[in-house]
Motif scaffolding. Structure first.
Motif, PDB file in Angstrom:
ATOM      1  N   ARG A   5       0.839  -1.184   0.000  1.00 56.41           N
ATOM      2  CA  ARG A   5       0.000   0.000   0.000  1.00 56.41           C
ATOM      3  C   ARG A   5       0.880   1.240   0.000  1.00 56.41           C
ATOM      4  NH1 ARG A   5      -4.104  -2.907  -1.695  1.00 56.41           N
ATOM      5  NH2 ARG A   5      -4.739  -4.469  -0.204  1.00 56.41           N
ATOM      6  N   ASN A   6       0.458   2.264  -0.712  1.00 57.98           N
ATOM      7  CA  ASN A   6       1.243   3.479  -0.841  1.00 57.98           C
ATOM      8  C   ASN A   6       0.511   4.644  -0.195  1.00 57.98           C
ATOM      9  OD1 ASN A   6       3.324   2.249  -2.418  1.00 57.98           O
ATOM     10  ND2 ASN A   6       1.946   2.310  -4.181  1.00 57.98           N
ATOM     11  N   PHE A   7       1.227   5.335   0.700  1.00 61.69           N
ATOM     12  CA  PHE A   7       0.651   6.520   1.336  1.00 61.69           C
ATOM     13  C   PHE A   7       0.827   7.711   0.415  1.00 61.69           C
ATOM     14  CE2 PHE A   7       1.154  10.352   3.945  1.00 61.69           C
ATOM     15  CZ  PHE A   7      -0.083  10.372   4.558  1.00 61.69           C
ATOM     16  N   ASN A   8      -0.265   8.446   0.221  1.00 60.85           N
ATOM     17  CA  ASN A   8      -0.233   9.623  -0.626  1.00 60.85           C
ATOM     18  C   ASN A   8      -0.909  10.764   0.133  1.00 60.85           C
ATOM     19  OD1 ASN A   8      -1.475  11.553  -2.658  1.00 60.85           O
ATOM     20  ND2 ASN A   8      -0.231  10.288  -4.033  1.00 60.85           N
ATOM     21  N   VAL A   9      -0.186  11.860   0.334  1.00 58.74           N
ATOM     22  CA  VAL A   9      -0.691  12.971   1.139  1.00 58.74           C
ATOM     23  C   VAL A   9      -1.969  13.550   0.535  1.00 58.74           C
ATOM     24  CG1 VAL A   9      -0.204  15.281   2.025  1.00 58.74           C
ATOM     25  CG2 VAL A   9       1.593  13.538   2.020  1.00 58.74           C
ATOM     26  N   LYS A  10      -1.980  13.732  -0.795  1.00 55.54           N
ATOM     27  CA  LYS A  10      -3.161  14.297  -1.448  1.00 55.54           C
ATOM     28  C   LYS A  10      -4.377  13.387  -1.255  1.00 55.54           C
ATOM     29  CE  LYS A  10      -0.816  16.965  -5.061  1.00 55.54           C
ATOM     30  NZ  LYS A  10      -0.637  17.164  -6.521  1.00 55.54           N
ATOM     31  N   GLU A  11      -4.170  12.065  -1.408  1.00 55.65           N
ATOM     32  CA  GLU A  11      -5.282  11.135  -1.204  1.00 55.65           C
ATOM     33  C   GLU A  11      -5.733  11.136   0.248  1.00 55.65           C
ATOM     34  OE1 GLU A  11      -4.363   7.255  -2.604  1.00 55.65           O
ATOM     35  OE2 GLU A  11      -4.810   7.754  -4.696  1.00 55.65           O
ATOM     36  N   PHE A  12      -4.788  11.278   1.163  1.00 57.09           N
ATOM     37  CA  PHE A  12      -5.127  11.310   2.584  1.00 57.09           C
ATOM     38  C   PHE A  12      -6.012  12.514   2.893  1.00 57.09           C
ATOM     39  CE2 PHE A  12      -4.388  12.517   6.999  1.00 57.09           C
ATOM     40  CZ  PHE A  12      -4.569  11.315   7.648  1.00 57.09           C
ATOM     41  N   VAL A  13      -5.595  13.690   2.414  1.00 60.80           N
ATOM     42  CA  VAL A  13      -6.376  14.915   2.645  1.00 60.80           C
ATOM     43  C   VAL A  13      -7.741  14.803   1.970  1.00 60.80           C
ATOM     44  CG1 VAL A  13      -6.479  17.399   2.224  1.00 60.80           C
ATOM     45  CG2 VAL A  13      -4.314  16.335   2.905  1.00 60.80           C
ATOM     46  N   PHE A  47     -10.048   4.344   1.230  1.00 61.09           N
ATOM     47  CA  PHE A  47      -8.686   4.845   1.441  1.00 61.09           C
ATOM     48  C   PHE A  47      -7.901   3.947   2.397  1.00 61.09           C
ATOM     49  CE2 PHE A  47     -10.872   8.698  -0.028  1.00 61.09           C
ATOM     50  CZ  PHE A  47     -10.005   9.094  -1.046  1.00 61.09           C
ATOM     51  N   TYR A  48      -8.586   3.284   3.315  1.00 58.85           N
ATOM     52  CA  TYR A  48      -7.937   2.308   4.202  1.00 58.85           C
ATOM     53  C   TYR A  48      -7.342   1.181   3.365  1.00 58.85           C
ATOM     54  CZ  TYR A  48      -7.590  -0.494   8.549  1.00 58.85           C
ATOM     55  OH  TYR A  48      -7.152  -1.212   9.625  1.00 58.85           O
ATOM     56  N   TRP A  49      -8.124   0.708   2.381  1.00 57.02           N
ATOM     57  CA  TRP A  49      -7.642  -0.369   1.523  1.00 57.02           C
ATOM     58  C   TRP A  49      -6.480   0.101   0.652  1.00 57.02           C
ATOM     59  CZ3 TRP A  49      -8.535  -5.500   1.260  1.00 57.02           C
ATOM     60  CH2 TRP A  49      -8.083  -6.177   0.132  1.00 57.02           C
ATOM     61  N   LYS A  50      -6.562   1.316   0.123  1.00 57.46           N
ATOM     62  CA  LYS A  50      -5.533   1.825  -0.776  1.00 57.46           C
ATOM     63  C   LYS A  50      -4.240   2.164  -0.052  1.00 57.46           C
ATOM     64  CE  LYS A  50      -6.001   4.204  -4.383  1.00 57.46           C
ATOM     65  NZ  LYS A  50      -6.213   5.307  -5.351  1.00 57.46           N
ATOM     66  N   MET A  51      -4.343   2.778   1.142  1.00 60.29           N
ATOM     67  CA  MET A  51      -3.149   3.311   1.810  1.00 60.29           C
ATOM     68  C   MET A  51      -2.633   2.425   2.942  1.00 60.29           C
ATOM     69  SD  MET A  51      -3.870   7.429   1.863  1.00 60.29           S
ATOM     70  CE  MET A  51      -5.351   7.288   2.853  1.00 60.29           C
ATOM     71  N   GLY A  52      -3.482   1.551   3.464  1.00 59.61           N
ATOM     72  CA  GLY A  52      -3.023   0.673   4.531  1.00 59.61           C
ATOM     73  C   GLY A  52      -3.652   0.992   5.872  1.00 59.61           C
ATOM     74  N   ARG A  53      -3.317   0.162   6.863  1.00 64.49           N
ATOM     75  CA  ARG A  53      -3.963   0.223   8.168  1.00 64.49           C
ATOM     76  C   ARG A  53      -3.690   1.534   8.915  1.00 64.49           C
ATOM     77  NH1 ARG A  53      -2.067  -4.273  10.112  1.00 64.49           N
ATOM     78  NH2 ARG A  53      -3.931  -5.526   9.600  1.00 64.49           N
ATOM     79  N   ILE A  54      -2.424   1.885   9.076  1.00 59.05           N
ATOM     80  CA  ILE A  54      -2.085   3.062   9.888  1.00 59.05           C
ATOM     81  C   ILE A  54      -2.635   4.347   9.274  1.00 59.05           C
ATOM     82  CG2 ILE A  54      -0.194   4.455  10.816  1.00 59.05           C
ATOM     83  CD1 ILE A  54       1.388   1.850  11.152  1.00 59.05           C
ATOM     84  N   PRO A  55      -2.400   4.625   7.971  1.00 64.98           N
ATOM     85  CA  PRO A  55      -3.012   5.830   7.381  1.00 64.98           C
ATOM     86  C   PRO A  55      -4.535   5.791   7.429  1.00 64.98           C
ATOM     87  CG  PRO A  55      -1.261   4.999   5.967  1.00 64.98           C
ATOM     88  CD  PRO A  55      -1.516   3.949   7.003  1.00 64.98           C
ATOM     89  N   GLY A  56      -5.125   4.590   7.262  1.00 69.93           N
ATOM     90  CA  GLY A  56      -6.584   4.477   7.290  1.00 69.93           C
ATOM     91  C   GLY A  56      -7.160   4.842   8.644  1.00 69.93           C
ATOM     92  N   ILE A  57      -6.534   4.335   9.709  1.00 72.72           N
ATOM     93  CA  ILE A  57      -6.991   4.666  11.062  1.00 72.72           C
ATOM     94  C   ILE A  57      -6.777   6.146  11.344  1.00 72.72           C
ATOM     95  CG2 ILE A  57      -6.563   4.264  13.513  1.00 72.72           C
ATOM     96  CD1 ILE A  57      -5.896   1.366  12.821  1.00 72.72           C
ATOM     97  N   ALA A  58      -5.637   6.682  10.897  1.00 72.67           N
ATOM     98  CA  ALA A  58      -5.357   8.108  11.090  1.00 72.67           C
ATOM     99  C   ALA A  58      -6.383   8.969  10.355  1.00 72.67           C
ATOM    100  CB  ALA A  58      -3.944   8.429  10.609  1.00 72.67           C
ATOM    101  N   ILE A  92     -13.468  -2.010   9.895  1.00 72.32           N
ATOM    102  CA  ILE A  92     -13.751  -3.447  10.004  1.00 72.32           C
ATOM    103  C   ILE A  92     -13.816  -4.108   8.629  1.00 72.32           C
ATOM    104  CG2 ILE A  92     -15.491  -5.136  10.696  1.00 72.32           C
ATOM    105  CD1 ILE A  92     -16.239  -3.190  12.983  1.00 72.32           C
ATOM    106  N   ILE A  93     -14.500  -3.470   7.687  1.00 73.07           N
ATOM    107  CA  ILE A  93     -14.723  -4.092   6.372  1.00 73.07           C
ATOM    108  C   ILE A  93     -13.415  -4.394   5.644  1.00 73.07           C
ATOM    109  CG2 ILE A  93     -15.669  -3.679   4.057  1.00 73.07           C
ATOM    110  CD1 ILE A  93     -18.033  -2.283   5.451  1.00 73.07           C
ATOM    111  N   PRO A  94     -12.494  -3.434   5.465  1.00 70.48           N
ATOM    112  CA  PRO A  94     -11.248  -3.780   4.759  1.00 70.48           C
ATOM    113  C   PRO A  94     -10.370  -4.778   5.515  1.00 70.48           C
ATOM    114  CG  PRO A  94     -11.178  -1.517   5.556  1.00 70.48           C
ATOM    115  CD  PRO A  94     -12.574  -1.985   5.728  1.00 70.48           C
ATOM    116  N   GLU A  95     -10.460  -4.778   6.848  1.00 69.35           N
ATOM    117  CA  GLU A  95      -9.691  -5.758   7.609  1.00 69.35           C
ATOM    118  C   GLU A  95     -10.165  -7.179   7.293  1.00 69.35           C
ATOM    119  OE1 GLU A  95      -7.086  -5.804   9.479  1.00 69.35           O
ATOM    120  OE2 GLU A  95      -6.664  -3.653   9.567  1.00 69.35           O
ATOM    121  N   VAL A  96     -11.485  -7.353   7.205  1.00 70.50           N
ATOM    122  CA  VAL A  96     -12.022  -8.674   6.872  1.00 70.50           C
ATOM    123  C   VAL A  96     -11.763  -8.988   5.394  1.00 70.50           C
ATOM    124  CG1 VAL A  96     -14.099 -10.105   6.788  1.00 70.50           C
ATOM    125  CG2 VAL A  96     -13.761  -8.521   8.688  1.00 70.50           C
TER     126      VAL A  96
END
Length: 321
Positions: A5-13, A47-58, A92-96
């Motif tokens: 998964r790739n973190f992207n600042v623009k996608e995060f915002v 975005f959780y699925w695209k960027m990963g767990r930590i960025p998704g929770i953040a 929950i959904i992307p984790e499952v």
């Protein structure tokens, strides 16, 4: 889950903005907000699925923090637990989904996880108020019915109909409370099912890591489930109120599952007949408006056991002769 998964600042915002916007729409407009509440977890899950767990929770935490700040100004703080539940579904959904189960297990585990979270929050809230979960449910149902009657008065429903609604309110509230277990489980499962399908629309065929649910237009319940329908139906004719209540709770849950099968059959024929998307959307809108159509679609799903509308059980012809 973070692997690949790739973190992207623009996608995060962008994700924070969309999520916060969805949450605010739920509050601002009751009608439009209801629709958006059904898919409110989708931006977080996406975005959780695209960027990963930590960025998704953040992303969820920041969106929820902004919502807290706005609600403190606007005076909607009491609604925050509702949005905490909506956002948690987006985690929950992307984790499952990441465990690549089939559609049944994905929806079932996600719905179970969300149901446990809701019950835990109700239990915690009950401890603060020194009330049981059932008492909280009774109070919520009663307040909801009063709010609905007040809304009907505002939109100009005739007074005689309003009076009739007030007279029947205790019976309606009692029925809802008695069957709250089934209504809770089916609504939670539908909510999860809708958002899982939304994730499938975005990612299946585009992301190889996304689970392949196969052709959902051919999905069906195991045939043996019909015996459960017969069993709970028999419970409803037993001259004991508690047995009848348990039977009807079970029947509501089973008919909901057959509703999903009926929707699969509808989708199968839409695709087979190449029905345009706008006509499909019109049909689904009619279901929302005329909810008795849900009973018909559930019946289609149930009788598919014998009728086999999609001809999925047809014997294979011998072509060796």
């Amino acid at each position: 889950m973070d692997a690949g998964r790739n973190f992207n600042v623009k996608e995060f915002v962008l994700g924070v903005g969309i999520t916060t916007g969805f949450f605010l729409l739920v509050v601002i407009s009751p009608i439009v907000g209801f629709v958006f509440s059904l898919i409110a977890p989708l931006p977080i899950a996406y975005f959780y699925w695209k960027m990963g767990r930590i960025p998704g929770i953040a992303l969820f935490a920041l969106s929820f923090g902004l919502l807290v700040a706005v609600f403190q100004i606007g005076g909607f703080v009491e609604s925050l637990p509702f949005f905490l539940v909506l956002g948690s579904a987006g985690i929950i959904i992307p984790e499952v989904l990441n465990r690549r189960y089939g559609i049944e297990k994905t929806v079932g585990l996600s719905a179970a996880g969300l149901a446990v979270l809701i019950l835990a929050m109700l239990a915690w809230y009950g401890q603060i108020l020194e009330r049981s979960i059932l008492d909280i449910v009774r109070a919520y149902v009663g307040d909801s019915i009063k709010y609905s009657i007040a809304l009907y008065e505002e939109i100009g429903i005739p007074q005689d109909q309003i009076d009739a609604l007030r007279e029947s309110a205790p019976e309606v509230a009692g029925w809802i409370v008695n069957h709250s277990a089934a209504l809770f489980l089916t609504s939670t499962t539908f909510f999860i099912w809708l958002n899982v399908l939304g994730m499938r629309l975005f990612f299946q065929g585009r992301d190889p890591a996304f689970p392949d649910f196969g052709d959902l237009a051919c999905w069906k319940m195991p045939d043996w489930v019909v015996w459960l329908v017969i069993a709970v139906g028999a419970m409803m004719i037993v001259p004991e109120e508690i047995v009848q209540i348990i039977g009807l709770n079970g029947l509501i849950i089973l008919l909901f599952l057959y509703l999903l099968q009926g929707m699969s059959i509808v989708q199968f024929f839409f695709r087979k007949k190449n029905i345009p998307r706008y006509l499909r959307a019109l049909f689904y809108a009619l279901i929302v408006i005329y909810q008795y159509l849900l009973v018909f679609i559930s019946a289609v799903g149930l009788f598919d056991i014998w009728v086999d509308f999609r001809k999925m059980n047809s014997p294979v012809k011998d072509t060796t002769a």
